[in-house]
Design an enzyme around this catalytic site. Structure first.
Site, PDB file in Angstrom:
ATOM      1  N   THR B  70     -38.960  -2.258  39.382  1.00 40.63           N
ATOM      2  CA  THR B  70     -40.382  -2.360  39.705  1.00 40.63           C
ATOM      3  C   THR B  70     -40.613  -2.166  41.201  1.00 40.63           C
ATOM      4  O   THR B  70     -41.490  -1.400  41.618  1.00 40.63           O
ATOM      5  CB  THR B  70     -40.913  -3.730  39.239  1.00 40.63           C
ATOM      6  OG1 THR B  70     -40.884  -3.750  37.806  1.00 40.63           O
ATOM      7  CG2 THR B  70     -42.323  -3.987  39.721  1.00 40.63           C
ATOM      8  N   SER B 194     -33.512   0.928  37.314  1.00 40.76           N
ATOM      9  CA  SER B 194     -33.353  -0.520  37.258  1.00 40.76           C
ATOM     10  C   SER B 194     -32.035  -0.871  36.591  1.00 40.76           C
ATOM     11  O   SER B 194     -31.775  -0.458  35.460  1.00 40.76           O
ATOM     12  CB  SER B 194     -34.515  -1.084  36.438  1.00 40.76           C
ATOM     13  OG  SER B 194     -34.314  -2.452  36.177  1.00 40.76           O
ATOM     14  N   ALA B 195     -31.198  -1.659  37.280  1.00 44.14           N
ATOM     15  CA  ALA B 195     -29.835  -1.884  36.794  1.00 44.14           C
ATOM     16  C   ALA B 195     -29.782  -2.681  35.493  1.00 44.14           C
ATOM     17  O   ALA B 195     -28.925  -2.431  34.640  1.00 44.14           O
ATOM     18  CB  ALA B 195     -29.009  -2.585  37.870  1.00 44.14           C
ATOM     19  N   CYS B 320     -51.629  -8.641  19.748  1.00 47.01           N
ATOM     20  CA  CYS B 320     -51.548 -10.083  19.573  1.00 47.01           C
ATOM     21  C   CYS B 320     -50.262 -10.669  20.136  1.00 47.01           C
ATOM     22  O   CYS B 320     -50.095 -11.880  20.183  1.00 47.01           O
ATOM     23  CB  CYS B 320     -51.712 -10.434  18.107  1.00 47.01           C
ATOM     24  SG  CYS B 320     -51.220  -9.107  17.025  1.00 47.01           S
TER      25      CYS B 320
END
Lengths: 462, 462
Positions: B70, B194-195, B320
């Site tokens: 991120t 991302s690892a 939901c």
């Protein structure tokens, strides 16, 4: 092999290692998921937050985990400034904050904000009254470290927090160096810290923001960590950080007493063993494990290299050991000698023998460096007559050469005569006045030199 | 207990675990320091960077480690946009990017920038030509994932990269889901990953920025990671990330073939075993380990809960199951059914028996949920006469109730008659048209309902 640089990174505490290993198995899943692996991860995360909040002295919902202490400071400063944008854009910081605070301030200034630096005394401490006086109109945020990372001096955080509260300014405390030793006293509003400074793993910082503090996180955010620290949580490291914080706190009183005694020994013995040394930082109000001193006529890089060869890992705020070629901003703000600077920060469990061996080795190492640099002995008796002034050209020469060149010729001018040192090394601005103070000579001042660089003028007084 | 959510977080690869443990002892010190512990840390960091760069297909000095995928995306997007500020402020992204890309886009838009979303087809793929056409005047950056995280569809990255290159626009590829399977082909300019998606530890992302790409890091920076990722390096995790990337790559061909066969089995069997299911995502151009399907008349949260009780950990893009009560933006952009959505992403080494047991269990679980919700069987034969139109009030009812209410009454109107469903649940907008497509009924359209919410009109055609 003694490692004496705990203030950079402490070796991993056994409890941190144990917790990290356990949560590699239990805590690798996404704590936002509802299945069993996710619920287990969530429980670990919640427990870590509770434990860390208790150690910090805040509510669990006031604390988020960040990827580092640096990121905690960046997020804390930018979020608090943005939250109080309507109040004003003035940021007040001490002159000796960690670079992460100063970098956040630079970004603020580049975006049109104002940054006011509160100076420190020769011990590295701010004056609480002076700090309070700096909280002028439009102050959105104030930042003060709990204790200095380079010289160990504790800051009057509780008094400054009270002054901030009095005028409604939130205070962010960078507690990176002290949190392992105890909670930060006083009514702070935000607090940042870094796990690898207390023996936790790398990759974890803490940011606490008290309820009621206006806070607007900057940059992209997601649903993690209350929207204040985006990205998948580094859960095994978080668990290890919280567990080790609790563990080091339990040991802090005993450990602190032992390290304080060792540091006291260094503080007392180094000036006895090594000529021309200045021990810097407050002798009493200080971190228990950290001591810093500067050695005249020595370049920091060589000193560190020689100490490393002897098996001692220490750091330095001297200019020649940094990539920027400027002395540490902390030493500059304190106005103390920067050359031959050594910071010793003892990790938990440091053996007395290692400190003794350091004290055995240091004098020879310093003497060796000085000898290779051709450092003069005491200045010659003042000549009855001779040139009333001399100019030494040290342009292009790096610390500590300008000061050594000054020392070589001061004996050639009569009392009342002056030596002008031409230098373009940044450290000279700090170290020539410091040399004068240590040698009892008069520092007249500096000015631009026509040859480039600066001209530093010293008058012989004895 | 089979864990089928590798796309959220993969269990730690044994090589990652081993490397992490080894570097807890060797790599805790500050790699910026010159003493032996620091030099050792620096060697580990350099070796990890070399290994990661080789796997990515870039030079080591083009790659930095960040605290998460991120953060790599956030830093990459903001740095690339700022680096090309003079060119313009248009950001082009696919509609199905990971939320980290979309969040970075939101910040860009809030600061006055433009964000253009390129739509996808029902399989979740962008059309390379449409993407190229979106690269209008003033485009500073384009972002395209290598493969979608929710449905597994691969994007035409190489073609899009060529189109970008043709007009001089840098392309950032979010390779989070695919990097463990192989390098990203084509002439991308920036790449993020991302690892913990490939079996590395949490706390490590990668950002590669090709030489020559204009890049201006945003926010405070320090001397670490080329000024692109501030804060103390999480070295043990970085070492583990690089070592495990190399390890999973060595296993990727064999592992991919095995998981692809298992996923093929799920793709083929689920529609046979479970009525009213839509398998979504491209059946061929897709990640090997990931399959997603949606079950009509089922709510995602209950389905996940029941599967968890049976020992299966999966995730869902149904509304939901999320805190926002809106279906996943990926399913929305694809225009596919969102209710009863299940994403199965198999970790390395998934046993065939576990997949078979999943296929054994799933039909009963879905049938049980449907039964409890009172789902009607096939609609009654069309009445010869009867009300030409009916209105169903499902205001305040959550997914999948509005669709179930529609199914209950469709049999009460004659062919040619209409049912109007009043609903304020976000999922209805997606799921009522999807129901019509699956049932062969005509979706007429939607409009604001005077009672609040929206009125969705369906005409019975059979």
């Amino acid at each position: 092999m003694p490692y004496f640089d705990a203030a950079s990174a402490a070796p991993l505490h056994p409890v941190a290692r144990q917790a990290l290993l356990a949560s590699l198995d239990e805590g690798w899943a996404d704590p936002a998921r509802l299945y069993r692996e996710g619920r287990r991860a969530r429980l670990l995360l919640d427990a870590a937050r509770e434990a860390a909040a208790e150690a910090v002295g805040c509510r669990a919902d006031e604390l988020v985990f960040t990827p580092s202490g640096t990121r905690a400071v960046h997020a804390g400063v930018s979020g608090a400034l943005a939250g109080r944008r309507r109040v004003g854009n003035r940021l007040v910081v001490s002159a000796v904050e960690h670079s992460s605070v100063l970098h956040a301030g630079e970004v603020h200034a580049a975006a049109g904000g104002t940054v006011a630096e509160v100076p420190v005394d020769r011990s590295g401490a701010v004056d609480a009254g002076a700090f309070a006086a700096a909280l002028g109109e439009g102050t959105a945020l104030a930042c003060l470290q709990s204790a200095n990372h380079e010289v160990g001096t504790e800051q009057p955080v509780a008094e400054v927090a009270e002054a901030c509260r009095g005028v409604g300014v939130p205070l962010l405390v960078d507690a990176a160096q002290s949190l392992g030793w105890g909670p930060v006293e006083g009514g702070w509003s935000l607090l940042a810290a870094s796990a690898h400074k207390w023996g936790g793993p790398a990759g974890v910082g803490l940011l606490a923001v008290r309820k009621g503090v206006r806070f607007a996180p900057q940059g992209p955010s997601d649903e993690r960590e209350s929207g204040r620290a985006p990205g998948f949580e580094n859960l095994p490291a978080i668990v290890a950080a919280a567990a080790s914080l609790r563990a080091v706190r339990a040991e802090a009183a005993a450990e602190g007493a032992q390290l304080r005694a060792l540091v006291d020994r260094i503080r007392a013995r180094v000036p006895e063993l090594v000529p021309d040394v200045e021990v810097v930082g407050d002798p009493v109000r200080r971190l228990p494990h950290l001591v810093t001193f500067s050695c005249l006529y020595v370049d920091g890089e060589t000193l560190l290299h020689e100490l490393d060869r002897e098996g001692f890992s220490v750091s330095s705020g001297s200019s020649c050991t940094s990539s920027t070629l400027t002395p540490s901003h902390v030493l500059r703000a304190m106005g103390v000698l920067s050359e031959g600077n050594v910071r010793v920060s003892l990790p938990a469990g440091t053996a007395e023998e290692d400190v003794d061996r350091f004290l055995d080795v240091l004098p020879g190492v310093v003497a060796g460096v000085r000898e290779r640099l051709g450092v003069p002995a005491a200045p010659a008796a003042a000549p009855a007559a001779g040139p009333g002034s001399l100019v030494v050209d040290a342009l292009g020469r790096r610390c500590p050469i300008p000061v050594i060149e000054l020392a070589k010729v001061i004996g050639d001018v009569p009392v009342g005569g002056t030596v002008t040192v031409l230098a373009d090394d940044e450290a000279a601005r700090l170290d020539i006045p410091a040399w004068c103070a240590m040698r009892g000579q008069e520092y007249v001042g500096e000015e631009d030199a026509p040859e480039g660089g600066r001209a530093y003028v010293v008058r012989r007084t004895s």
